[in-house]
Design a protein around this motif. Structure first.
Motif, mmCIF file in Angstrom:
data_model
loop_
_atom_site.group_PDB
_atom_site.id
_atom_site.type_symbol
_atom_site.label_atom_id
_atom_site.label_comp_id
_atom_site.label_asym_id
_atom_site.label_seq_id
_atom_site.Cartn_x
_atom_site.Cartn_y
_atom_site.Cartn_z
ATOM 1 N N TRP A 1 0.811 -1.213 0.000
ATOM 2 C CA TRP A 1 0.000 0.000 0.000
ATOM 3 C C TRP A 1 0.850 1.273 0.000
ATOM 4 O O TRP A 1 0.453 2.286 -0.582
ATOM 5 N N GLY A 2 2.016 1.229 0.646
ATOM 6 C CA GLY A 2 2.882 2.396 0.686
ATOM 7 C C GLY A 2 3.378 2.779 -0.698
ATOM 8 O O GLY A 2 3.400 3.956 -1.066
ATOM 9 N N PHE A 3 3.776 1.772 -1.473
ATOM 10 C CA PHE A 3 4.219 2.009 -2.850
ATOM 11 C C PHE A 3 3.069 2.551 -3.684
ATOM 12 O O PHE A 3 3.239 3.511 -4.463
ATOM 13 N N ALA A 4 1.870 1.971 -3.516
ATOM 14 C CA ALA A 4 0.693 2.438 -4.251
ATOM 15 C C ALA A 4 0.387 3.891 -3.923
ATOM 16 O O ALA A 4 0.075 4.697 -4.815
ATOM 17 N N LEU A 5 0.494 4.231 -2.649
ATOM 18 C CA LEU A 5 0.194 5.600 -2.223
ATOM 19 C C LEU A 5 1.187 6.593 -2.813
ATOM 20 O O LEU A 5 0.806 7.687 -3.240
ATOM 21 N N VAL A 6 2.468 6.226 -2.866
ATOM 22 C CA VAL A 6 3.482 7.092 -3.470
ATOM 23 C C VAL A 6 3.146 7.346 -4.945
ATOM 24 O O VAL A 6 3.192 8.488 -5.420
ATOM 25 N N LEU A 7 2.781 6.286 -5.672
ATOM 26 C CA LEU A 7 2.427 6.439 -7.088
ATOM 27 C C LEU A 7 1.231 7.366 -7.253
ATOM 28 O O LEU A 7 1.229 8.247 -8.119
ATOM 29 N N VAL A 8 0.205 7.158 -6.434
ATOM 30 C CA VAL A 8 -1.004 7.972 -6.524
ATOM 31 C C VAL A 8 -0.683 9.441 -6.257
ATOM 32 O O VAL A 8 -1.114 10.333 -7.003
ATOM 33 N N LEU A 9 0.077 9.706 -5.203
ATOM 34 C CA LEU A 9 0.381 11.093 -4.850
ATOM 35 C C LEU A 9 1.198 11.783 -5.939
ATOM 36 O O LEU A 9 0.904 12.914 -6.332
ATOM 37 N N VAL A 10 2.220 11.095 -6.444
ATOM 38 C CA VAL A 10 3.094 11.708 -7.444
ATOM 39 C C VAL A 10 2.360 11.931 -8.762
ATOM 40 O O VAL A 10 2.358 13.038 -9.322
ATOM 41 N N VAL A 11 1.729 10.886 -9.273
ATOM 42 C CA VAL A 11 1.098 10.972 -10.599
ATOM 43 C C VAL A 11 -0.200 11.767 -10.551
ATOM 44 O O VAL A 11 -0.433 12.646 -11.396
ATOM 45 N N CYS A 12 -1.040 11.496 -9.573
ATOM 46 C CA CYS A 12 -2.367 12.126 -9.547
ATOM 47 C C CYS A 12 -2.307 13.616 -9.210
ATOM 48 O O CYS A 12 -3.049 14.411 -9.796
ATOM 49 N N ILE B 1 -1.101 16.808 -20.921
ATOM 50 C CA ILE B 1 -1.935 15.725 -20.402
ATOM 51 C C ILE B 1 -1.600 14.410 -21.104
ATOM 52 O O ILE B 1 -1.608 13.344 -20.499
ATOM 53 N N GLY B 2 -1.276 14.508 -22.388
ATOM 54 C CA GLY B 2 -0.872 13.322 -23.129
ATOM 55 C C GLY B 2 0.394 12.708 -22.563
ATOM 56 O O GLY B 2 0.538 11.480 -22.527
ATOM 57 N N ILE B 3 1.307 13.558 -22.102
ATOM 58 C CA ILE B 3 2.544 13.066 -21.501
ATOM 59 C C ILE B 3 2.253 12.331 -20.199
ATOM 60 O O ILE B 3 2.839 11.292 -19.899
ATOM 61 N N VAL B 4 1.306 12.874 -19.411
ATOM 62 C CA VAL B 4 0.911 12.209 -18.163
ATOM 63 C C VAL B 4 0.329 10.833 -18.456
ATOM 64 O O VAL B 4 0.632 9.857 -17.748
ATOM 65 N N MET B 5 -0.498 10.721 -19.499
ATOM 66 C CA MET B 5 -1.077 9.435 -19.869
ATOM 67 C C MET B 5 0.007 8.453 -20.312
ATOM 68 O O MET B 5 -0.045 7.261 -19.999
ATOM 69 N N LEU B 6 0.995 8.973 -21.033
ATOM 70 C CA LEU B 6 2.102 8.126 -21.469
ATOM 71 C C LEU B 6 2.882 7.608 -20.269
ATOM 72 O O LEU B 6 3.216 6.418 -20.191
ATOM 73 N N GLU C 1 -5.853 2.716 -17.071
ATOM 74 C CA GLU C 1 -6.104 1.362 -16.576
ATOM 75 C C GLU C 1 -4.823 0.633 -16.186
ATOM 76 O O GLU C 1 -4.799 -0.075 -15.172
ATOM 77 N N LEU C 2 -3.764 0.786 -16.955
ATOM 78 C CA LEU C 2 -2.484 0.184 -16.542
ATOM 79 C C LEU C 2 -2.019 0.778 -15.218
ATOM 80 O O LEU C 2 -1.389 0.086 -14.409
ATOM 81 N N PHE C 3 -2.373 2.036 -14.991
ATOM 82 C CA PHE C 3 -1.972 2.694 -13.749
ATOM 83 C C PHE C 3 -2.925 2.360 -12.602
ATOM 84 O O PHE C 3 -2.531 1.739 -11.617
ATOM 85 N N PHE C 4 -4.203 2.742 -12.728
ATOM 86 C CA PHE C 4 -5.142 2.597 -11.602
ATOM 87 C C PHE C 4 -5.552 1.145 -11.355
ATOM 88 O O PHE C 4 -5.461 0.655 -10.226
ATOM 89 N N ARG C 5 -6.072 0.469 -12.374
ATOM 90 C CA ARG C 5 -6.526 -0.912 -12.189
ATOM 91 C C ARG C 5 -5.375 -1.912 -12.306
ATOM 92 O O ARG C 5 -5.547 -3.092 -12.023
ATOM 93 N N GLY C 6 -4.204 -1.411 -12.728
ATOM 94 C CA GLY C 6 -3.041 -2.277 -12.854
ATOM 95 C C GLY C 6 -2.125 -2.192 -11.660
ATOM 96 O O GLY C 6 -2.347 -2.817 -10.624
ATOM 97 N N ILE C 7 -1.095 -1.372 -11.759
ATOM 98 C CA ILE C 7 -0.039 -1.353 -10.747
ATOM 99 C C ILE C 7 -0.529 -0.813 -9.402
ATOM 100 O O ILE C 7 -0.185 -1.362 -8.345
ATOM 101 N N SER D 1 -11.327 5.478 -5.595
ATOM 102 C CA SER D 1 -11.388 6.780 -4.931
ATOM 103 C C SER D 1 -10.348 7.731 -5.512
ATOM 104 O O SER D 1 -10.637 8.905 -5.783
ATOM 105 N N ALA D 2 -9.137 7.220 -5.717
ATOM 106 C CA ALA D 2 -8.077 8.043 -6.303
ATOM 107 C C ALA D 2 -8.453 8.478 -7.715
ATOM 108 O O ALA D 2 -8.273 9.643 -8.101
ATOM 109 N N PHE D 3 -8.987 7.551 -8.491
ATOM 110 C CA PHE D 3 -9.421 7.841 -9.865
ATOM 111 C C PHE D 3 -10.508 8.908 -9.878
ATOM 112 O O PHE D 3 -10.447 9.876 -10.649
ATOM 113 N N ALA D 4 -11.514 8.745 -9.015
ATOM 114 C CA ALA D 4 -12.644 9.671 -8.991
ATOM 115 C C ALA D 4 -12.229 11.062 -8.540
ATOM 116 O O ALA D 4 -12.611 12.069 -9.155
#
Length: 246
Positions: free
Chosen positions: A16-27, A46-51, A148-154, A174-177
């Protein structure tokens, strides 16, 4: 077998700690960039963020790790078609809800998002069809794969390692929404920022439910492709509504 590549495994644990770091940085980065794009009208970053979201599993995960997050062939190919149709229907339900409540005002989430498409007021049928095709194609490819590779994936899989699939789905949804408040809810209109509390709440709830649905089809198909197809169907329905129903 380790999900994380050796370099990253020395820094993080796949939890969960790794997931939280990804969410905070990317989102947070995405949230700020989308708000800036809504103000400036320049959505290139925004396209770069998706990439970046799409390549995150390849940056951090081993082959085993990518398999664990669902980057495998589907077990049920029919589920992909059902996922696409389900996403399409849900997006149209969200359109009718917004239209019945707020008509074509900017309190309607699709109306506000649609202004970023810069559809000319006067446009021929053929030109509109071409513009729709371009927007639909990009909308069905880039954000569904990246998100999806980001939220529902890693992100989901890292959360699930600690708290299980059900709670992980609530966390990534929740992060996605909440991230999508930058797309609608906190709005830039008439050269100033505004916030629509009730429409924003409905929009966030819709994004949360859509996210749960994406995960359901990931599980049903046995592959992250199920989530991608459902998301692609949702985006197609949204873009169709913006071009032809509003």
């Amino acid at each position: 077998m380790q999900e994380l590549k050796p370099f990253w495994n020395r820094i993080f644990k796949f939890n969960w700690g790794f997931a939280l770091v990804l969410v905070l940085v990317v989102c947070i980065t995405r949230f700020v960039l989308v708000l800036d794009a809504n103000k400036s009208g320049n959505y290139g970053l925004i396209g770069i963020v998706m990439l970046i979201s799409a390549i995150t599993p390849f940056i951090f995960l081993t082959k085993y790790g990518r398999k664990e997050i669902g980057m495998v062939k589907p077990k049920k190919y029919l589920a992909l078609l059902i996922a696409f149709i389900a996403g399409l229907i849900f997006s149209l339900i969200l359109y009718y809800l917004g239209y019945n409540l707020y008509h074509n005002t900017y309190e309607n989430w699709y109306a506000y998002i649609g202004k970023s498409y810069n559809i000319p007021t006067v446009i021929s049928v053929n030109d509109k069809a071409i513009l729709f095709s371009i927007m639909a194609f990009t909308g069905m490819i880039f954000s569904p794969i990246g998100e999806e590779l980001f939220f529902r994936g890693i992100v989901h899989s890292a959360f699930a390692k600690s708290i299980g699939d059900t709670k992980a789905s609530i966390a990534d949804s929740s992060a996605f929404a909440l991230t999508h408040i930058s797309h609608f809810g906190l709005v830039y209109l008439n050269s100033r920022w505004d916030f629509f509390p009730v429409p924003a709440l409905i929009w966030v709830a819709g994004m949360f439910l859509a996210s749960l649905m994406f995960f359901v089809f990931k599980k049903h198909s046995g592959s992250i492709l199920g989530a991608i197809m459902c998301h692609a169907g949702f985006n197609l329905g949204m873009i169709y509504a913006i071009f032809y129903l509003m």
